[in-house]
Structures are given as structure tokens and as C-alpha cells.
Design an enzyme around this catalytic site. Structure first.
Site, short mmCIF file in Angstrom:
data_model
loop_
_atom_site.label_atom_id
_atom_site.label_comp_id
_atom_site.label_asym_id
_atom_site.label_seq_id
_atom_site.Cartn_x
_atom_site.Cartn_y
_atom_site.Cartn_z
N ALA A 5 -26.75 25.21 69.53
CA ALA A 5 -28.05 25.82 69.79
C ALA A 5 -27.83 27.30 70.02
CB ALA A 5 -28.71 25.17 71.00
N CYS A 6 -27.71 28.03 68.93
CA CYS A 6 -27.23 29.41 68.98
C CYS A 6 -28.37 30.42 68.85
CB CYS A 6 -26.23 29.64 67.86
SG CYS A 6 -24.96 28.35 67.74
N THR A 7 -28.04 31.68 69.09
CA THR A 7 -28.96 32.79 68.85
C THR A 7 -28.25 33.79 67.95
OG1 THR A 7 -29.86 32.50 71.08
CG2 THR A 7 -30.42 34.53 69.92
#
Length: 474
Positions: A5-7
Site C-alpha cells: 500500500a504505497c505512495t
């Protein structure tokens, strides 16, 4: 399968203060403790019979006989967790960061479902980065693999070279769209389908999978009257999006442009915005480590109520295993152009260390990470340091800020010094020099961190509640 769950953040070269393309991402995993290492994969020439097989879902494919050298940040426990090489720069100065987990809606997946044993994130860097010569080539290369093998998950991938940045979204089992980030713009992706309107007449800025328009038309999947919007067609807008994903894009754009005014839960927050000023690498670092500072949503702040503080998922997390900014310079010779700014341990409290990527090895503290706690390993060392700072956040944060500012001052001068000293060095001599220079940068960073660590420990001892004031002789 690993739940990422990256940005992601992308800054075009005209929007960047130094004038170089930058792609950046936080690698966030489900568990806070998934040790990683930083390695160099050597070039391969004329090796027949090369093959790769996923440790997770059974995907496998034959590999080309030749491969470029490239850096990567894989899992230590790869047999149980998968390879997940995450990010790197190859010897042709193509940068890749993979992947930004992306979720599509049930309508599109009904007609092109995900492929269980297809090419997923755990192997995607391994089978792409060693074989591509440009960012544009990388999109086409990966697109062919998705067509052949399919994808078991929604994945978005960042590519860059010295001229272009591309963001590619794999949105169903076989379909994808890619958009080039304009040179004067900044883009933010937070685990939602991000690309918006597509111009199918503009091959300079868009690429797409064969038959994707016919697929959408055949199954009547476009909700709009007057546009072909990837986010509207393939994306979601769930409760998870409203609280977990969308607010991160809102906050990132607001950090880059304080005048940006939008609701944190607005489903149509722009993916790409024209930069209002030249964006520095330090600004990207600050956003990747951010937690809604100066708003009521900051879980470490004092402005909001308890419900407000935990309403939205921050960008910087304790389960960010590494953060990276991949920078391709265009003001130096090609052998000096790739710089990988790598943060092991979490971008909120620990530094992004610059590594030139024309190297034959990485520092032992980075490439020999243990399964269990080992203070000599960079990953464990900086993870522990971040935990110490957060444990007394209000007392320690300003010392940490000054420490990071001083290191960034050092890094800017350090990179310039290395480039100057590298003049007239070529081939193996240059590679050897850059390898040693990186290790010296690591040593300086470790020494500065050790010094602050000691100061914070002494402060922690003085803060103990197990104390009682009486006569000093008692």
C-alpha cells in the site's frame, strides 16, 4: 501474497529544482517488519537457459541471454515473501519503481479477470529492468509481458530516464494504460487508479494495451458521456479509498502547493498538477515522510480529536520498509547520471542516502541484512532509530529535523564533490571509485546517526517516570 500500500510521486525535469527527472515511492508492506537489502545485480552476457519462477504464485518464464547491470532492494526472506526487488536503476540509466498496488472495480474484472499465475509485483522488476533501454521502451516491454502472461493483481509501475517519466497502470488481467508525466508537472498516486482522461490521438503522452477501447465499448463499461477516463472506467471509490487512499493525494498536492483547495475525500483530485514552483528533492522526502502535519488529522499532533487524528491513513508509516527517489541527471556523463536516494527504515525520521548506481557492490551493512535483529545492518539500525525518535516524538522531533537538515546539506555538497572527483575516470576505474565513494557516504551517515542516537538515549534516561526527588544522598 504481499499486501503493498504505497505512495508514489513523480516530478518532471522542468518542475524539478535541479532540472532532473525524479520518481519516488514508499514501499509499504502489511507487516512493519519485513527486512530488505540493497544489492547490485551484475550484467549477464550470453547465458543460455536462464529462467525465473515466482516463489509465491507459480509464475515462470524464460529470461533473455543478456541482461544489464541494475540495483535493487529485494526482500531478505525471498523464499517465503517473494523477490520484490522494488526499485532500481540499470546501466542504461533507466529507473523503475514497482509497484503501486492499484484496485479495479468488479465491472471490469468481470470481463477480464485477474490471472492467478500471471506476472505479479514479486518478479516484475527482475523481468523488466535488466532488459530496457528507455522509459518508453520499458512500458512497451512490460505491456507485451502482461499480454502474454496476464496479471494477478492491479499494479502500477513508475519508469524514468533522463528525458521522460511514465506511469503505467495494469488495471485488469490483461489491460493497461500508461501516461507520460509532463516535464513541468508533479504527479501523486496513492493506491487508486490515478490516470484520468486519455487522448488516444496523442501517442507522445499515452500508451495502452491492444483492444482496450473495444473491450470497454463491448461490455459497456464507460460511465461518462463525453470522455474516456481511466479512473472512472476501471477505478473504485470505496470507504477504503475515502479514508485510506484519496486523502494522501490531497495532502501531497497541498504540500507542494499550499493554495491547493480540495476536500480530502474528493474522488476526482487530480493525478497530475502543474508545479507552482521548482520542487526540490528535500520536498519529496518531506512528503514521503509526512503524517498530515499542521492539520487535525496528524496522529502525532495536538490539533485534532482522537477520531480526527486517526481518520485518514498517513503517507509515512512504520511499515514503510524503504523509500526511494530515483534521479537521472542530464548534466553529467552517462556513467555518472544515475543516483538512487535510498531511505532504509522509514522516511519520517531517517535520511535518504545518495548512491551512485554505476557500482559493482553496495556497503555490507546494506547488502547483508539478517532475518533477525542485528544493529550492524542498515535496515535494522535505521528502523530502530526511527522507533526511538517516535517514542518521545514531542521531545525528539526537533533534534531529528536538524539532523536530517544537516545530512541533506552534506549530501548536496557530497554529490557535487564526487562528480568533480570522478572527472577523467572511466570504465572499471570509475565504477570502483563510485563504489568506494558510496561506502564513504554510508560511513558518514552512520557516524552522524550514532552521535544523535547516543544523545537521545541519554535524554530518554532522564525522562524516566521511575524517579523520586528527596535528599540527593538517599
Amino acid at each position: 501474497m504481499k499486501d503493498d500500500a504505497c505512495t508514489s510521486i513523480m516530478v518532471g525535469k522542468k518542475a524539478a529544482m535541479e532540472g532532473f527527472t525524479m520518481i519516488a515511492r514508499n514501499d509499504d508492506t502489511f507487516s512493519p517488519l519485513e527486512p530488505q537489502k540493497f544489492v547490485v545485480n551484475e550484467a549477464v552476457h550470453g547465458q543460455k537457459g536462464r529462467h525465473i519462477k515466482s516463489w509465491l504464485n507459480g509464475f515462470e518464464m524464460d529470461l533473455p541471454e543478456d541482461a544489464y547491470r541494475y540495483t535493487a532492494v529485494p526482500n531478505v526472506n525471498y523464499k517465503e515473501k517473494g523477490y520484490y526487488e522494488e526499485s532500481g536503476i540499470n546501466e542504461k540509466n533507466v529507473a523503475m519503481s514497482a509497484t503501486e498496488s492499484t484496485y479495479s472495480n468488479e465491472c471490469v474484472l468481470a470481463f477480464d479477470p485477474l490471472v492467478e499465475d500471471g506476472l505479479d509485483e514479486d518478479c516484475i522488476v527482475n523481468v523488466v529492468l535488466p532488459y530496457v533501454d528507455s522509459a518508453r521502451h520499458a512500458v512497451r516491454f512490460l505491456g507485451k509481458l502482461i499480454k502474454k502472461y496476464g496479471s494477478p493483481a492491479g499494479n502500477s509501475v513508475l519508469f524514468s530516464d533522463k528525458d521522460e517519466i511514465w506511469y503505467m497502470e495494469i488495471v485488469t488481467g490483461h489491460h493497461w494504460v500508461a501516461q507520460r508525466i509532463p516535464d513541468d508537472c508533479v504527479a501523486v498516486a496513492p493506491n487508486r487508479v490515478s490516470i484520468q482522461a486519455v487522448d488516444f490521438n496523442d501517442n507522445e503522452y499515452f500508451m495502452w494495451s491492444e483492444g482496450i477501447r473495444e473491450f470497454v465499448e463491448k461490455y459497456k463499461l464507460n460511465p461518462d458521456f463525453d470522455q474516456w477516463n481511466v479512473r472512472h472506467i476501471f477505478g473504485t471509490y470505496s470507504e477504503q479509498d475515502r479514508h485510506y487512499n484519496t486523502p494522501r493525494r490531497w495532502y501531497a498536492h497541498k504540500r507542494f502547493d499550499p493554495s491547493f483547495d480540495c476536500d480530502p475525500q474528493d474522488p476526482d483530485i487530480p493525478f497530475i498538477r502543474k508545479a507552482t514552483h521548482k520542487i526540490s528533492r528535500e520536498e519529496i522526502e518531506a512528503v514521503l515522510g509526512s503524517h498530515y502535519q499542521d492539520t487535525v488529522y496528524d496522529p502525532l499532533g495536538k490539533l485534532g480529536s482522537e477520531s480526527e487524528k486517526y481518520r485518514y491513513r498517513p503517507i509515512g508509516l512504520n511499515r514503510t520498509q524503504n523509500a526511494h527517489i530515483l534521479q537521472i541527471r542530464d548534466d553529467v556523463e552517462a556513467d555518472l547520471a544515475g543516483v538512487m536516494w535510498l531511505c532504509i527504515g522509514g522516511p519520517t525520521f531517517t535520511p535518504f542516502v545518495p548512491f551512485f548506481t554505476n557500482i559493482n557492490d553496495t556497503d555490507p551493512s546494506y547488502n547483508n541484512t539478517s532475518f533477525e535483529y542485528n544493529a550492524n545492518d542498515a535496515w535494522w539500525f535505521y528502523k530502530s532509530f526511527a522507533a526511538l525518535v517516535e517514542s518521545h516524538y514531542s521531545q525528539f522531533v526537533q533534534k531529528d529535523v536538524k539532523y536530517l537538515e544537516e545530512l541533506n546539506r552534506y549530501y548536496r555538497s557530497r554529490v557535487a564533490k564526487i562528480i568533480k572527483q570522478a572527472q577523467n575516470k572511466t570504465g572499471k576505474k570509475l565504477t570502483k571509485f563510485l563504489t568506494k565513494a558510496n561506502q564513504e557516504t554510508v560511513a558518514h551517515t552512520k557516524a552522524d546517526t550514532d552521535k544523535l542516537w547516543g544523545e537521545l538515549f541519554k535524554d530518554s534516561i532522564m525522562m524516566s517516570k521511575l524517579t523520586f526527588k528527596m535528599d540527593k544522598n538517599l
